[in-house]
Every structure is written in structure tokens, then in C-alpha cells.
Design a protein around this motif. Sequence first.
Motif, mmCIF file in Angstrom:
data_model
loop_
_atom_site.group_PDB
_atom_site.id
_atom_site.type_symbol
_atom_site.label_atom_id
_atom_site.label_comp_id
_atom_site.label_asym_id
_atom_site.label_seq_id
_atom_site.Cartn_x
_atom_site.Cartn_y
_atom_site.Cartn_z
ATOM 1 N N TYR A 216 60.161 -48.038 -53.573
ATOM 2 C CA TYR A 216 60.944 -48.180 -52.344
ATOM 3 C C TYR A 216 61.450 -46.789 -51.991
ATOM 4 O O TYR A 216 62.490 -46.351 -52.461
ATOM 5 N N ASP A 217 60.663 -46.110 -51.213
ATOM 6 C CA ASP A 217 60.964 -44.712 -50.936
ATOM 7 C C ASP A 217 60.772 -44.426 -49.459
ATOM 8 O O ASP A 217 59.655 -44.357 -48.969
ATOM 9 N N ASN A 218 61.872 -44.317 -48.764
ATOM 10 C CA ASN A 218 61.801 -43.896 -47.366
ATOM 11 C C ASN A 218 63.072 -43.165 -47.023
ATOM 12 O O ASN A 218 64.051 -43.213 -47.771
ATOM 13 N N ILE A 219 63.085 -42.487 -45.919
ATOM 14 C CA ILE A 219 64.186 -41.580 -45.619
ATOM 15 C C ILE A 219 65.469 -42.316 -45.202
ATOM 16 O O ILE A 219 66.513 -41.707 -45.025
ATOM 17 N N TYR A 220 65.372 -43.641 -45.074
ATOM 18 C CA TYR A 220 66.573 -44.432 -44.775
ATOM 19 C C TYR A 220 66.898 -45.397 -45.916
ATOM 20 O O TYR A 220 67.605 -46.380 -45.735
ATOM 21 N N SER A 221 66.356 -45.118 -47.093
ATOM 22 C CA SER A 221 66.408 -46.092 -48.188
ATOM 23 C C SER A 221 67.819 -46.485 -48.592
ATOM 24 O O SER A 221 68.071 -47.613 -48.985
ATOM 25 N N GLY A 222 68.756 -45.553 -48.501
ATOM 26 C CA GLY A 222 70.109 -45.833 -48.980
ATOM 27 C C GLY A 222 70.813 -46.954 -48.252
ATOM 28 O O GLY A 222 71.721 -47.584 -48.799
ATOM 29 N N ASN A 223 70.404 -47.217 -47.033
ATOM 30 C CA ASN A 223 71.098 -48.241 -46.243
ATOM 31 C C ASN A 223 71.061 -49.632 -46.877
ATOM 32 O O ASN A 223 71.953 -50.435 -46.631
#
Lengths: 429, 535
Positions: free
Chosen positions: B187-194
Motif C-alpha cells: 500500500y504505497d501511494n503519495i496520499y497513503s497516510g490519510n
Amino acid sequence: MAKEPIRILTKNWDIKNSNTIEAYIKNGGYKALEKAIKQMNPEQVMDEVKKSNLRGRGGAGFPAGVKWGFVPKDSDKLKYLCVNADEGEPGTFKDRYIMTLDPHMLLEGIAITSYAVGISAAYIYIRNEYIESIAILKTAIQEAKAKNYLGASILGSNFNLEIYVHRGAGAYIAGEETGLIESLEGKRAMPRIRPPFPAAVGVFNCPTVVNNVETIACVPSIIEHGGEWFAGIGVSKDGGTKLYAVSGHVNNPGVYELPVGTSLQKILYEHAGGIKGGELKAVIPGGISASVLAARECDIAMDCQSVAKAGSMLGSAGIIVMNNRVCMVEALFNIAEFYAEESCGQCTPCRSGSHWIKNILERILHGKGKTDDLEIMLSFIPGIMGRTICAFGDALCGPVQSFITKFRDEFEYHIIEGKCNIRNKLDIL
Amino acid sequence: MEKVKVKINGKTVQVESGKNLIQAARLVGVEIPHFCYHEGLTVAGNCRMCLVEVEGEPKLMPACATYVREGLTVLTDTMKVKEARRAVLEFLLVNHPLDCPVCDQSGECKLQDYYMEHGKYESRFREKKIKRQKAKRIGPHIVLDQERCVLCTICIRFCREIVGKRQLGLFSRGDYACIDIFDIQPYDNIYSGNVADICPVGALTDGDFRFLCRAWFLQSTESICPGCSRGCNIYLHHQENKRYLGNGRRLFRVKPRYNPDVNKWWICDLGRYGCTFIDQKRIHEPQKRQNGSFIPVSWNEAYFEIAQLLASLTKRDSSSIGVILSPHLTNEDLFVSKEFFTNLGITDIHFSAVSPDLYHDDFLIKEDKFPNRKGAELIITNSGVASTDELLEKAKNGAYSCLFIIGQDIVKAYGEEHILQCLKKVETVIGQFSNENQTTPLVNYLLPAATFAEKCGSFINFEGRIQKIKQAFSPLHQSKIDWQILVELAKEMGKIMPYNNEQDILKKLSKEYKHFESLDYQKIGMHGLKLNGNE
């Protein structure tokens, strides 16, 4: 003078090679389609079906013509028909007979329905395990296309129809109409929130009619003989004949076509040959989702309203018969295990409740029941029933409530004594 | 927007059509509990926690999937509704592990909160709980605990609908259903923390925050992400009282702050995890370079020496000083800088908005990596040079004896070789920075500045929206707010700049600059204000 039995759906079953188009046409097949296309407009076809009081044969019993009428006429989107051939309800095995023995009756029904609603693409969503039916349907579609009963410009008209056979994804819940649509779209079979109903927003977000195989197979006869004729066969507001699939402890299990409203006694004793291996103990009248009826409650007519009045439902009319050597704790555990296994997992009450009930029943069966286990299980019901996206939760509650309340002494014996009190018990697990 | 009249618990309210009952109930101060609903995502309706009574409906209706219509009468607090909530909670908690004491979500968990509010029953569960995977690293930032999951699918919908990727999915069926990644695809994307923010329970937590601090110890301060010109609204979650936690970190995490016009509910991982610079590689005290190495000096010494230098240079020739500012600075910093140097007669003042990092997307992340380029453009006017490039070129040609750099890492922006060339003929470089960077080794005086988290002020984002930042904690060690350093330096040079706080500066700014006319922090508000005259 004995009345000649009325055979609508089973009329060709005894004929040799009944699944071929030649046999079907020889017995008057595709006449209804021709009549519909050449002599009637779509509204007239729909009116006949409304007049026939044909109710959905999948389990919910919703009037078919009314359902078709919900499809918006002014929509500029394509409209679809999904034939529900997922037949997953335990105790139900009628649609398979139609599809293997008389596939053209289903295809003709699909064509007439599509003509009435303005549909040009129909899917038969068929249970993956029905390998024989799948092959037969595919052949039948080719045969019908070759004779221009399907395909482009059917019988010289401007009505076009393609039928696709889509193999199911192997889950019970894919037989739920919106679960079916999701699955057909390639997604997990998870029922959708309604509204919107499929008639407005269905497959690929287009207006969609979803009907059971048996429902659609009734349509050619309705068009051939008229809606009033069909309505006259059944009971008030519930027309035609019904395929009753009898299984369990009867001498002649099988599928019987009888008018809607035939008495359960008559089905069991005149047609299915009476109870086998003991005395009648209980009957599940419409697939396992229907509440169980104790032997003393079995003097009822088998139509939607009568069975509902008796506290159960006609459902798919898959009649499961149990004799007095069946342990009802085991029977309910068998059902609960199925529901725990098949809950799609979407809604909290159904997902958790089904599993919890199964676990309690398993414990009781192993002699580790607690005195309040029955109350705990019964207390779940208001928290599940009517509280979920689809009717799966309700379907689970019916058996739990009816088995426990109607055969409470058996459950209590299991809990208190830690064993079964059925003499000469049949092993059903 | 068309409005309809709805009656909720006896109170009549006008609601925009298209709103659901959760949104409508908020208008009369009623919060309908829910797990799977999120305003920014499609409706799933699966948790069944938001069931309410609707007049004319035999069954309880999911408030998230029931939309307002004229005359609708809704009851959210009847026995039937309360019973339904209690039942859902009991079902949800059946397989929930009792690891609240070590769960990072504890204290801000919907299961905990709702249990206190709507549950409080005696446990009747005697069966075995279903075991699932715990503490699974599913990507660079996120940790998954399947046992804590309530299967609301909010994370799956976020990933699919907001990120546009299908990296999270639902696996298995019924009570064995669980959230997971697909095989080994992370699960790796630039908005992952949300997903850690929107997960209502402790199933998806932030690996960066894992076991660092109990949520209830954290203080929250409203701020703006300085990572790019979007100006995403954020909360800084911090605490300074328990310094033994988090290895001396003060900032524990960054959370998005809802702003319908800027970032909605989301922020990117670059901003979320980039803000840790606040506690890393900070410049602790004023320093000066002597014989090739830096030695600490007191503020007084630094002020004295720099004041002497600036005074002697400007006395001879004000054009021998060049100033490079940064659009990382607030409007307030920029305004005081501009005034300070202009007062000394210096004209070659410019800002550099060059960054080698150009990553951007069509959602939140802008190519412009500065939070206040617009502000700098409005404030730094009438310069003697047209650009920083020109200023550096002049430096290269020996135009400046002294270069004063505030906040811009010019080596990172223009490359070391070029900058070394440019600085060859510059005798003194004064640098005012919060963190060590590639430029700091080249300066003669290094003044420690505060970060955005340590000051109040305002930024103007890419579309001309002025937004304010608030101070979360005091500047670290001896560092000071940029404008404060200049005010004190001015005082050392015998010139009083009458600014005690940001209000004073903004007041003056609003008088001198048309775009800022009659602005104050009250007017800017917590969602910012689009400035007039910004095309």
C-alpha cells in the motif's frame, strides 16, 4: 371425473430430446414470441403479464409485470435483463430442470420479456456448478439464433436481442438480485443499498429487470393463452402453476408442477409419495430461508399468502421434509453453518450474528450448551432482522427463531443433558 | 441550492436537498454515530451504526444512505434506535481484541467512544474469537491490524476514489472477511497516510506514530502545510511536557484539517511526514565561521558584529549588500525584511522561488514548492534586481561585499558549483536559517531561525488565498522568529521597528499594501480568505 393436470413448465419434459429446438418447435414452441412480435405491442405484452398475476418465483414473490413496469420508459440508457439462474437456495433444484430439459422455453420467455420492456441484451447469470445446463443453454442460443428467434431483426421485426450466458462466481449471495448485478459487473457479490432499485439503476448503472428462471419460463404460456387464463390457474393474486421441488424424507423426491395454492399435504402424500423412514416431523416449505413448519402446521395451501399466514414463506418452494429421526439442533446447525459461511460480510449484524449463532449451536451440539444460550440467540434476531442491506439477515433469522421456538424441548435437552434425545437418530451432518 | 424542510427529533430545519440524514442531523446539533460513512467518499451503508427511525418506514433506515426530502420526520434517539446501536456494537466487538492499552487509536477510537455512549452492556460472548493478522506493515507508512478492523471499507474506497489506485481490498467472506493488500504489492501511494486518519478504529495506524505517545497527551494547533503552494490546512499534534516520549520530538504527527476550498479532508504524505524537519538538524545557536570552522556566539555578539558590518557597508555604499529572501517566510517576515533592508538603503532585495523538486500531481501537490510565493511577489516589489538570478550574477561580478540570505537554500536551488562561483567575491555571507542545509556551511554568520510551527503569521497560496498559521510551541533552543531577529538587529543599529507581534506587522502591512487592505487575523479566519485583486 379427474381433471387433466395442467402442465405449463413441464409440458415438454417427457419428450425425447426435449432440449432441442426441433422438439420445442414441434410442440408449439416460439409461437408465443411470434404472436407477441407480430400481433402485440410491448405494452400489450406487459399488460398480459400483469393480468396473469405471475409472481416472482425466486423467493420474494414480487409481481413480475409490476416489476417490469418500474423500468423507466423515457430513459435513453440501454436496458438489460438478468435472468437469475444462480439457484443457490438449499432445497431448491427446479431451475436446473427447466434449463436442461426445456432451455428454449426459457429463451422464448427471455425474448418476450425483452420485447415487452425494450431490452436488447439479456444475461443468464447461471450457477457455476450447472455445467450441463450451461452447455445446453449455449447450444440452445445458437439454435435459436440460427432460426432468427434471437439475434438481429428477430422474425423480420426491428427487435434485436443478444443473450449471454454468464457463469456465476460461486457464492450464495450472488443469487440476491443486486449481489448478482455486482457479480455480473465483475465485482464481489455484495448486495447494493436500495433505493435505487435495479429497475432504475441496475447492471452497468442501466435500468435492469432481474427475474428468476422459472418466472421467465412462464411468460410464453401467458402470451400464448392469455393472462387471465394463467391467473385462473392459481389463487387470487398469485397465478399459474409452480414447480415444487421436494427433497428429504419422502418416498418420491423430485420436482412437481402443480397449480399455485396446492395443499402441502397433497404435494407430500399424493405426489411425493408420503414420508419415508418415520413420521413427519417438520417441513421447510421454501428453501432454508423459510421458517420451519412443525408437522401439525403442515395443513396449508402452498401459495405466497397462505404460507406467509402460517408464519413462513413460499420462497423458492423448495420443500425440505424431515422425519422424526432428525435432530433439530443438528438441522439448525446445518443451516446456521451455511449462513455463517455464505454471509457476504458487508453488514455488521449479519456478518457477526451468523457466525456467533453457528458457534453457539456448535457448542450445544458438543454438549457444552449453557442455559441462556437459547435466549441469547433469540435476542439477536431483532438486531439482525430488517437491519441489513439485503434480506440475507432476515433469511437467517427465520430458521433460528422457528427451530428454537417450535422445538425448544429438543434444544433444552441438548443443553441440560449434553446429548441428543432422538431415538434411532439419522446422521445428517 | 434548493432547500427542504426536515424534522429531526422534533426540531424543524431547512436542509439543502441532496444531503443525507447524518449531515442534516448535524444542523440541529445531533451526531448520528457511524463507522463507514465519510463525507468525501461514496456511501457503503455497511456498518449499520447510523440506523434511525424515519416516519412512514417500517424498518430503521441508514442515515448515511437516506436523503432529505420535504416533510421528512426523523427520530434518532428512540428506544428502537438505541437498541439497534447497542446490537451493532455488540456484534462489532465480538471479535475485537482487547488491546486498547497498546492501541495507538485509543482515545480517538470510534469503537471506544460509541461503546461508552451507546453500548455499555455485559459481554455475552463465550465463543472463540477469530484470529487474524496483527501489526502488518502494508506500506512505507501504514500498519494494518486486521483484528481491530470493523470492515467499514472506508480505506478501500479512499484508495479507489481519491488516490485512484486499487491497492487495498476486501478478502474472504462473512466473519472471515478482512482488509488486506494484494499479495506483496504494498500500500504505497503519495496520499497513503490519510487512511490512518479516516480509519474509525485502530486497524490502520500510522507507522510513524506507532507507540510514540498516547493521543490524549497531544495538543493540537491549527497550521498550514509549508510543503507546496497548495497550502493544505493541517493540525500539528505536539506535546512538550513529556520529553521522554518520542526521543525528544515535539511534533508527533500532522493531521489534515478540513478546508472545503483547499484540501478538503486530505493531505499528501510529503507534507504529513515532511514536517518532521521541525525537530531535525536544527541550528541551535548563533554561530560565526572562524578559520574554517563554526564557533557559537551569543545573540548579542552576533547582533553587534553584524550591525557594525552593515553600518559600515551602508555608510560607504548601500548597493554593496544583496538580500535573498525565501517564499518559505510568512508575509510578516517578508514585510519586516523588506522594511529593514530598505531602511538601510539597500535595493537589491529579491526572493528565490527555485526548487529542484518539481514533483506535482493534479490533485493536491503543486509544482511550486513554496507556501508563500504569492506573498513574496506582492511584498518584495521595487527591487534593484529583476530576479535572484540577476542578483547572483551581480554577486559573481563582485557587486556585493555582503550577502544576506534568509530562509533560502541557494545551493540546493542553484547547485553548489554555481553558488561557489557567485560567492567568490562576496566577503561576508549572513545566513538566517532554521535547519542545517547545503548553504549553511558557506556562510560567515549563521543565525538560528524559527520554523513555521514556532511562529504565527500568514501565507498566500497559489490561488491567492491568505491563510494563517499558529504557533504550536516556542522556537527551539536559541532560535528566533525571522522578523524578530531583524527587529532586534535594527534596534542594535539604533533604529526602532515598532513591532511586538504579528498583529502589529499585519496592521502596518495592510496599510501599505493594497492587496492586504483592511486585513486582520480575525478576517482571515480558519479557512483563509481569498484576497481581492488576485487573478
